[in-house]
Design a protein around this motif. Structure first.
Motif, PDB file in Angstrom:
ATOM      1  N   THR A 289       0.811  -1.224   0.000  1.00 47.52           N
ATOM      2  CA  THR A 289       0.000   0.000   0.000  1.00 47.52           C
ATOM      3  C   THR A 289       0.843   1.272   0.000  1.00 47.52           C
ATOM      4  N   ILE A 290       2.148   1.167   0.268  1.00 45.92           N
ATOM      5  CA  ILE A 290       2.976   2.373   0.342  1.00 45.92           C
ATOM      6  C   ILE A 290       3.942   2.493  -0.836  1.00 45.92           C
ATOM      7  N   LEU A 291       3.944   1.518  -1.735  1.00 44.46           N
ATOM      8  CA  LEU A 291       4.864   1.556  -2.862  1.00 44.46           C
ATOM      9  C   LEU A 291       4.374   2.516  -3.936  1.00 44.46           C
ATOM     10  N   SER A 292       5.323   3.041  -4.696  1.00 36.16           N
ATOM     11  CA  SER A 292       4.943   3.800  -5.882  1.00 36.16           C
ATOM     12  C   SER A 292       4.439   2.827  -6.941  1.00 36.16           C
ATOM     13  N   GLU A 293       3.803   3.359  -7.952  1.00 39.51           N
ATOM     14  CA  GLU A 293       3.308   2.503  -9.038  1.00 39.51           C
ATOM     15  C   GLU A 293       4.450   1.764  -9.720  1.00 39.51           C
ATOM     16  N   ARG A 294       5.553   2.440  -9.912  1.00 40.85           N
ATOM     17  CA  ARG A 294       6.697   1.802 -10.568  1.00 40.85           C
ATOM     18  C   ARG A 294       7.293   0.714  -9.692  1.00 40.85           C
ATOM     19  N   GLU A 295       7.369   0.953  -8.385  1.00 39.84           N
ATOM     20  CA  GLU A 295       7.882  -0.069  -7.469  1.00 39.84           C
ATOM     21  C   GLU A 295       6.975  -1.294  -7.454  1.00 39.84           C
TER      22      GLU A 295
ATOM     23  N   LYS B  99       4.978  -2.314  -9.772  1.00 38.74           N
ATOM     24  CA  LYS B  99       5.113  -3.010 -11.050  1.00 38.74           C
ATOM     25  C   LYS B  99       6.350  -3.887 -11.054  1.00 38.74           C
ATOM     26  N   ARG B 100       7.441  -3.387 -10.498  1.00 41.79           N
ATOM     27  CA  ARG B 100       8.667  -4.169 -10.455  1.00 41.79           C
ATOM     28  C   ARG B 100       8.499  -5.397  -9.561  1.00 41.79           C
ATOM     29  N   VAL B 101       7.856  -5.228  -8.409  1.00 41.37           N
ATOM     30  CA  VAL B 101       7.626  -6.373  -7.520  1.00 41.37           C
ATOM     31  C   VAL B 101       6.832  -7.457  -8.246  1.00 41.37           C
ATOM     32  N   ARG B 102       5.786  -7.054  -8.951  1.00 41.11           N
ATOM     33  CA  ARG B 102       4.937  -8.024  -9.657  1.00 41.11           C
ATOM     34  C   ARG B 102       5.649  -8.674 -10.836  1.00 41.11           C
ATOM     35  N   SER B 103       6.719  -8.044 -11.321  1.00 40.52           N
ATOM     36  CA  SER B 103       7.398  -8.585 -12.505  1.00 40.52           C
ATOM     37  C   SER B 103       8.184  -9.854 -12.209  1.00 40.52           C
ATOM     38  N   PHE B 104       8.465 -10.121 -10.934  1.00 44.14           N
ATOM     39  CA  PHE B 104       9.222 -11.318 -10.590  1.00 44.14           C
ATOM     40  C   PHE B 104       8.294 -12.530 -10.559  1.00 44.14           C
ATOM     41  N   ARG B 105       8.763 -13.627 -11.121  1.00 44.00           N
ATOM     42  CA  ARG B 105       7.950 -14.842 -11.168  1.00 44.00           C
ATOM     43  C   ARG B 105       8.002 -15.621  -9.858  1.00 44.00           C
ATOM     44  N   LYS B 106       9.174 -15.695  -9.259  1.00 48.05           N
ATOM     45  CA  LYS B 106       9.343 -16.486  -8.045  1.00 48.05           C
ATOM     46  C   LYS B 106       8.884 -15.697  -6.821  1.00 48.05           C
ATOM     47  N   GLN B 107       8.211 -16.395  -5.919  1.00 51.31           N
ATOM     48  CA  GLN B 107       7.687 -15.744  -4.720  1.00 51.31           C
ATOM     49  C   GLN B 107       8.809 -15.154  -3.865  1.00 51.31           C
ATOM     50  N   ALA B 108       9.936 -15.865  -3.763  1.00 49.60           N
ATOM     51  CA  ALA B 108      11.048 -15.365  -2.955  1.00 49.60           C
ATOM     52  C   ALA B 108      11.593 -14.059  -3.524  1.00 49.60           C
ATOM     53  N   ASP B 109      11.669 -13.962  -4.848  1.00 49.22           N
ATOM     54  CA  ASP B 109      12.157 -12.727  -5.471  1.00 49.22           C
ATOM     55  C   ASP B 109      11.173 -11.575  -5.259  1.00 49.22           C
ATOM     56  N   GLN B 110       9.871 -11.873  -5.317  1.00 52.31           N
ATOM     57  CA  GLN B 110       8.868 -10.853  -5.027  1.00 52.31           C
ATOM     58  C   GLN B 110       8.995 -10.369  -3.584  1.00 52.31           C
ATOM     59  N   ALA B 111       9.238 -11.313  -2.658  1.00 54.36           N
ATOM     60  CA  ALA B 111       9.367 -10.945  -1.246  1.00 54.36           C
ATOM     61  C   ALA B 111      10.569 -10.037  -1.025  1.00 54.36           C
ATOM     62  N   ARG B 112      11.696 -10.358  -1.672  1.00 62.70           N
ATOM     63  CA  ARG B 112      12.887  -9.520  -1.525  1.00 62.70           C
ATOM     64  C   ARG B 112      12.634  -8.114  -2.061  1.00 62.70           C
ATOM     65  N   ALA B 113      11.999  -8.030  -3.233  1.00 60.76           N
ATOM     66  CA  ALA B 113      11.732  -6.720  -3.819  1.00 60.76           C
ATOM     67  C   ALA B 113      10.751  -5.920  -2.969  1.00 60.76           C
ATOM     68  N   LEU B 114       9.713  -6.579  -2.467  1.00 59.14           N
ATOM     69  CA  LEU B 114       8.720  -5.908  -1.636  1.00 59.14           C
ATOM     70  C   LEU B 114       9.348  -5.374  -0.355  1.00 59.14           C
ATOM     71  N   LEU B 115      10.165  -6.201   0.297  1.00 63.76           N
ATOM     72  CA  LEU B 115      10.827  -5.764   1.527  1.00 63.76           C
ATOM     73  C   LEU B 115      11.824  -4.642   1.257  1.00 63.76           C
ATOM     74  N   SER B 116      12.581  -4.760   0.175  1.00 65.27           N
ATOM     75  CA  SER B 116      13.577  -3.739  -0.146  1.00 65.27           C
ATOM     76  C   SER B 116      12.930  -2.376  -0.331  1.00 65.27           C
ATOM     77  N   CYS B 117      11.850  -2.347  -1.115  1.00 67.32           N
ATOM     78  CA  CYS B 117      11.168  -1.073  -1.383  1.00 67.32           C
ATOM     79  C   CYS B 117      10.396  -0.581  -0.162  1.00 67.32           C
ATOM     80  N   GLY B 118       9.657  -1.493   0.467  1.00 70.52           N
ATOM     81  CA  GLY B 118       8.790  -1.102   1.568  1.00 70.52           C
ATOM     82  C   GLY B 118       9.549  -0.671   2.807  1.00 70.52           C
ATOM     83  N   LEU B 119      10.525  -1.461   3.228  1.00 70.54           N
ATOM     84  CA  LEU B 119      11.272  -1.111   4.434  1.00 70.54           C
ATOM     85  C   LEU B 119      12.039   0.187   4.242  1.00 70.54           C
ATOM     86  N   LEU B 120      12.612   0.400   3.060  1.00 74.46           N
ATOM     87  CA  LEU B 120      13.317   1.665   2.815  1.00 74.46           C
ATOM     88  C   LEU B 120      12.369   2.841   2.968  1.00 74.46           C
TER      89      LEU B 120
END
Length: 254
Positions: free
Chosen positions: A27-33, A35-56
């Protein structure tokens, strides 16, 4: 007062296991962020991207006293414009914030500093990796000789010590992997991390301070800082997630 404001003489890092990735961060990511999270196929890669963007965003929101979704941060690549570049805080005429992010295996690590450019790198130790090929690709001849002198049972971790030291250094300077890693020579794996020589950037020798970073037995890491600092402070990012989870879910405007 934040950790950074209280202790500006340290590099501050927050570590979070990817298992802590939570949907409230979407809910706090930008649209571009997003989109990038959703672009990953593997769940682990999505989790890393979500945490990287969200926690920052959560960390910078606390530093700037604004809502997480209002944090003016971008990862736009200067070459292609896609959202996979180094995070940059877009605020003029205010305190500069240095940011470095790394994720591998089970961990995401985010670092902040108001005073010193720095780089952090962590790597999950891949037992199935083509170790000889990686060594030839990334270590100088002198480093290869030193690496081969290690006991066989220490060579796998030893290589990742070389790698994380080198990548943290080129992250700190902003050169990234455009630099041949064989040209960046660091101390042997069984010694404290240190930049010894750099063919393209000899002026950086003596200016960069390196610190080892320990997360678990499967992960090697390093922090490289341009300038002198008192050390690295490693914090538990789960505490940041816990502070914000209820607020974001229940309050309007976030």
């Amino acid at each position: 007062m934040s950790h950074i404001a209280r202790q500006p003489q340290f590099i501050h890092l927050w570590k979070v296991p990817i298992a802590e990735a939570s949907l409230f961060l979407e809910t706090i990511l930008s649209e571009r962020e997003a989109k990038r999270v959703r672009s990953f196929r593997k769940q682990a890669d999505q989790a890393r991207a979500l945490l990287s963007c969200g926690l920052l965003r959560l960390l910078l929101a606390e530093e700037l006293s604004i809502a997480p979704h209002e944090v003016p941060v971008t990862r736009a690549c200067p070459t292609c414009g896609e959202e996979h570049g180094k995070p940059l805080l877009l605020r003029r005429n205010e305190t500069k914030m240095e940011i470095s992010v790394s994720h591998s295996g089970e961990w995401v690590v985010i670092g902040l500093s108001q005073q010193h450019p720095f780089g952090v790198d962590i790597e999950w130790i891949k037992r199935e990796a083509d170790l000889d090929g990686l060594v030839r690709m990334s270590l100088s001849e002198a480093e290869q000789q030193s690496w081969r002198s290690l006991p066989p049972e220490q060579q796998m971790r030893g290589f990742y010590r070389y790698w994380t030291r080198k990548e943290a250094i080129v992250k700190a300077t902003g050169d990234g992997l455009t630099v041949p890693l064989q040209h960046v020579q660091v101390s042997p794996a069984d010694q404290a991390p240190k930049l010894l020589s750099w063919q393209e950037r000899p002026e950086m020798v003596g200016r960069i301070t390196c610190f080892p970073l320990e997360l678990d037995e499967q992960t090697e890491g390093c922090v490289a800082v341009i300038g002198a600092v008192d050390g690295v402070q490693l914090h538990d990012g789960r505490e940041v997630l816990a502070r914000w989870r209820h607020r974001i879910v229940t309050e309007s405007g976030f």
